[in-house]
Design a protein around this motif. Structure first.
Motif, PDB file in Angstrom:
ATOM      1  N   GLY A  12      -6.767  18.674  27.324  1.00 34.07           N
ATOM      2  CA  GLY A  12      -6.271  20.045  27.257  1.00 34.07           C
ATOM      3  C   GLY A  12      -4.785  20.214  27.462  1.00 34.07           C
ATOM      4  N   ALA A  13      -3.984  19.202  27.141  1.00 28.77           N
ATOM      5  CA  ALA A  13      -2.533  19.344  27.229  1.00 28.77           C
ATOM      6  C   ALA A  13      -2.055  20.413  26.254  1.00 28.77           C
ATOM      7  N   ARG A  14      -0.919  21.018  26.561  1.00 28.12           N
ATOM      8  CA  ARG A  14      -0.375  22.050  25.670  1.00 28.12           C
ATOM      9  C   ARG A  14      -0.006  21.454  24.313  1.00 28.12           C
ATOM     10  N   ARG A  15       0.526  20.221  24.330  1.00 27.32           N
ATOM     11  CA  ARG A  15       0.873  19.516  23.095  1.00 27.32           C
ATOM     12  C   ARG A  15       0.431  18.066  23.212  1.00 27.32           C
ATOM     13  N   THR A  16      -0.140  17.536  22.126  1.00 29.87           N
ATOM     14  CA  THR A  16      -0.546  16.130  22.087  1.00 29.87           C
ATOM     15  C   THR A  16       0.049  15.485  20.850  1.00 29.87           C
ATOM     16  N   PHE A  17       0.511  14.232  21.012  1.00 27.27           N
ATOM     17  CA  PHE A  17       1.084  13.471  19.911  1.00 27.27           C
ATOM     18  C   PHE A  17       0.411  12.101  19.864  1.00 27.27           C
ATOM     19  N   PHE A  18      -0.013  11.699  18.669  1.00 24.35           N
ATOM     20  CA  PHE A  18      -0.707  10.428  18.491  1.00 24.35           C
ATOM     21  C   PHE A  18       0.279   9.319  18.123  1.00 24.35           C
ATOM     22  N   LEU A  19      -0.058   8.096  18.575  1.00 27.42           N
ATOM     23  CA  LEU A  19       0.751   6.932  18.241  1.00 27.42           C
ATOM     24  C   LEU A  19      -0.138   5.697  18.113  1.00 27.42           C
ATOM     25  N   HIS A  20       0.482   4.537  17.951  1.00 29.60           N
ATOM     26  CA  HIS A  20      -0.170   3.253  17.671  1.00 29.60           C
ATOM     27  C   HIS A  20      -0.917   3.333  16.333  1.00 29.60           C
ATOM     28  N   LEU A  21      -0.235   3.914  15.357  1.00 29.48           N
ATOM     29  CA  LEU A  21      -0.818   4.199  14.047  1.00 29.48           C
ATOM     30  C   LEU A  21      -0.668   3.005  13.109  1.00 29.48           C
ATOM     31  N   THR A  22      -1.699   2.732  12.313  1.00 25.75           N
ATOM     32  CA  THR A  22      -1.666   1.645  11.345  1.00 25.75           C
ATOM     33  C   THR A  22      -1.171   2.131   9.995  1.00 25.75           C
ATOM     34  N   HIS A  23      -1.128   1.193   9.041  1.00 20.89           N
ATOM     35  CA  HIS A  23      -0.738   1.568   7.682  1.00 20.89           C
ATOM     36  C   HIS A  23      -1.896   2.194   6.903  1.00 20.89           C
ATOM     37  N   ASP A  24      -2.998   2.496   7.581  1.00 20.73           N
ATOM     38  CA  ASP A  24      -4.050   3.318   6.982  1.00 20.73           C
ATOM     39  C   ASP A  24      -3.740   4.814   7.082  1.00 20.73           C
ATOM     40  N   VAL A  25      -2.697   5.160   7.845  1.00 18.95           N
ATOM     41  CA  VAL A  25      -2.426   6.566   8.169  1.00 18.95           C
ATOM     42  C   VAL A  25      -1.149   7.030   7.472  1.00 18.95           C
ATOM     43  N   LEU A  26      -1.312   7.874   6.458  1.00 25.12           N
ATOM     44  CA  LEU A  26      -0.166   8.505   5.803  1.00 25.12           C
ATOM     45  C   LEU A  26       0.173   9.769   6.585  1.00 25.12           C
ATOM     46  N   HIS A  27       1.384   9.840   7.089  1.00 24.07           N
ATOM     47  CA  HIS A  27       1.743  10.889   8.044  1.00 24.07           C
ATOM     48  C   HIS A  27       1.425  12.288   7.519  1.00 24.07           C
ATOM     49  N   VAL A  28       1.902  12.619   6.346  1.00 18.38           N
ATOM     50  CA  VAL A  28       1.780  13.991   5.861  1.00 18.38           C
ATOM     51  C   VAL A  28       0.320  14.394   5.678  1.00 18.38           C
ATOM     52  N   GLU A  29      -0.524  13.487   5.233  1.00 14.70           N
ATOM     53  CA  GLU A  29      -1.934  13.809   5.033  1.00 14.70           C
ATOM     54  C   GLU A  29      -2.675  13.915   6.359  1.00 14.70           C
ATOM     55  N   ALA A  30      -2.487  12.916   7.224  1.00  9.79           N
ATOM     56  CA  ALA A  30      -3.243  12.878   8.484  1.00  9.79           C
ATOM     57  C   ALA A  30      -2.864  14.041   9.387  1.00  9.79           C
ATOM     58  N   CYS A  51       0.835  -1.198   0.000  1.00 12.57           N
ATOM     59  CA  CYS A  51       0.000   0.000   0.000  1.00 12.57           C
ATOM     60  C   CYS A  51       0.872   1.252   0.000  1.00 12.57           C
ATOM     61  N   ARG A  52       0.255   2.402  -0.171  1.00 10.08           N
ATOM     62  CA  ARG A  52       1.016   3.651  -0.308  1.00 10.08           C
ATOM     63  C   ARG A  52       1.750   4.032   0.973  1.00 10.08           C
ATOM     64  N   VAL A  53       1.252   3.600   2.131  1.00  5.46           N
ATOM     65  CA  VAL A  53       1.953   3.897   3.380  1.00  5.46           C
ATOM     66  C   VAL A  53       3.132   2.940   3.564  1.00  5.46           C
ATOM     67  N   CYS A  54       2.898   1.659   3.307  1.00  5.83           N
ATOM     68  CA  CYS A  54       3.966   0.674   3.476  1.00  5.83           C
ATOM     69  C   CYS A  54       5.107   0.874   2.486  1.00  5.83           C
ATOM     70  N   THR A  55       4.843   1.538   1.373  1.00  4.32           N
ATOM     71  CA  THR A  55       5.892   1.819   0.388  1.00  4.32           C
ATOM     72  C   THR A  55       6.325   3.286   0.406  1.00  4.32           C
ATOM     73  N   SER A  56       5.850   4.039   1.378  1.00  4.16           N
ATOM     74  CA  SER A  56       6.181   5.459   1.477  1.00  4.16           C
ATOM     75  C   SER A  56       7.672   5.658   1.723  1.00  4.16           C
ATOM     76  N   GLU A  57       8.222   6.711   1.147  1.00  4.11           N
ATOM     77  CA  GLU A  57       9.624   7.069   1.383  1.00  4.11           C
ATOM     78  C   GLU A  57       9.784   8.039   2.546  1.00  4.11           C
ATOM     79  N   ASP A  58       8.674   8.460   3.122  1.00  2.00           N
ATOM     80  CA  ASP A  58       8.716   9.338   4.292  1.00  2.00           C
ATOM     81  C   ASP A  58       9.099   8.494   5.512  1.00  2.00           C
TER      82      ASP A  58
END
Length: 273
Positions: free
Chosen positions: A232-250, A28-35
């Motif tokens: 309401g944290a000042r900064r939040t970061f998501f994880l446990h992401l699947t190959h359905d999630v393309l970083h730059v788009e999401a 898929c496009r995420v599994c073959t991503s160069e990012d």
């Protein structure tokens, strides 16, 4: 009295779901991503707490990629392990803690919810139950239910308070952890009301956000955004992401103050508002 926490640095060792990304055999496009942000090892984190008494080095979960993560990100000291729950992708790398026992030669405490500790005695019985296997790592389970203090295994004498946070993972109740103004909540499908009170005044929240499609045991990205805004944290970061999630788009679609985590992301956490 617990020494004052002067600084906290968190490294996300892995941000992927149980299969990791790329998924074996997938084109898929995420599994073959160069990012490089789309290449995700199994979830874990490394926390270095600088206290008035000296540094304390904590690992959150030891999945199947732990050895690779420790080499990649230069982990040289482990004072304790915080297990969130007993699932394979969060615990099976525990044996790779052995080199951290060479010096100092004192057991590494492994903190866990009592139900998680019971499961670990079965899943990793040769470590946590009978200890009969030659060269078994000297790890000591410490079931916890309340805030607890983790001490350095070195001569420095530092220690830091850790607060376990109840979260729902499908039908299971597991732990997230809070250290200072940082909280780490992986594998979450719901946050009980009382737990929100333990998540006030955070600088950094790390939170499960599997994908856009619903899942019975994980937040979707949309559900994670809603929960993050409630915390309401000042900064939040998501994880446990699947190959359905393309970083730059999401990431481009996320609100201000919320970003996707990625492997190797290092976060300096403010110690005071």
């Amino acid at each position: 009295m617990t020494p004052a926490l002067r600084a906290l640095r968190v490294t996300l060792l892995g941000t992927g779901t149980s299969t990791g990304v790329p998924v074996l055999g997938c084109r898929c496009r995420v599994c073959t991503s160069e990012d490089p942000r789309d290449r995700r090892l199994r979830c874990a984190a490394y926390v270095v707490a600088e206290t008035d008494g000296g540094p304390v080095h904590l690992v959150i979960d030891t999945g199947p990629d732990f050895r690779r993560q420790a080499l990649t990100y230069g982990i040289e000291h482990v004072d304790a392990v915080l297990f969130t729950h007993h699932h394979f992708d969060h615990v099976v790398g525990a044996d790779d803690l052995r080199p951290f026992l060479f010096s100092p030669r004192t057991p590494i405490p492994c903190y866990a919810r009592p139900t998680t500790a019971a499961e670990l005695r079965v899943i990793l019985g040769y470590i946590f139950a009978d200890g009969s296997y030659p060269g078994v790592p000297q790890l000591r389970l410490r079931p916890v239910v309340d805030p607890f203090v983790v001490e350095s295994r070195s001569a420095f004498g530092g220690c830091v308070e850790v607060t376990p946070i109840d979260v729902h993972h499908g039908d299971c109740t597991i732990y997230g952890y809070r250290i200072g103004r940082f909280a780490y909540l992986t594998d979450v499908s719901g946050i009980p009301g009382p737990s929100f009170a333990l998540l006030e005044d955070l600088d950094v929240l790390v939170l499960d956000a599997l994908r856009h499609r619903p899942h019975p045991t994980h937040f979707t990205i949309e559900q994670a955004v809603e929960a993050a805004q409630q915390v309401g944290a000042r900064r939040t970061f998501f994880l446990h992401l699947t190959h359905d999630v393309l970083h730059v788009e999401a990431e481009a679609a996320l609100p201000d103050g919320i970003r996707l985590g990625y492997d190797g992301l290092t976060l300096d956490v403010a110690s005071a508002p």
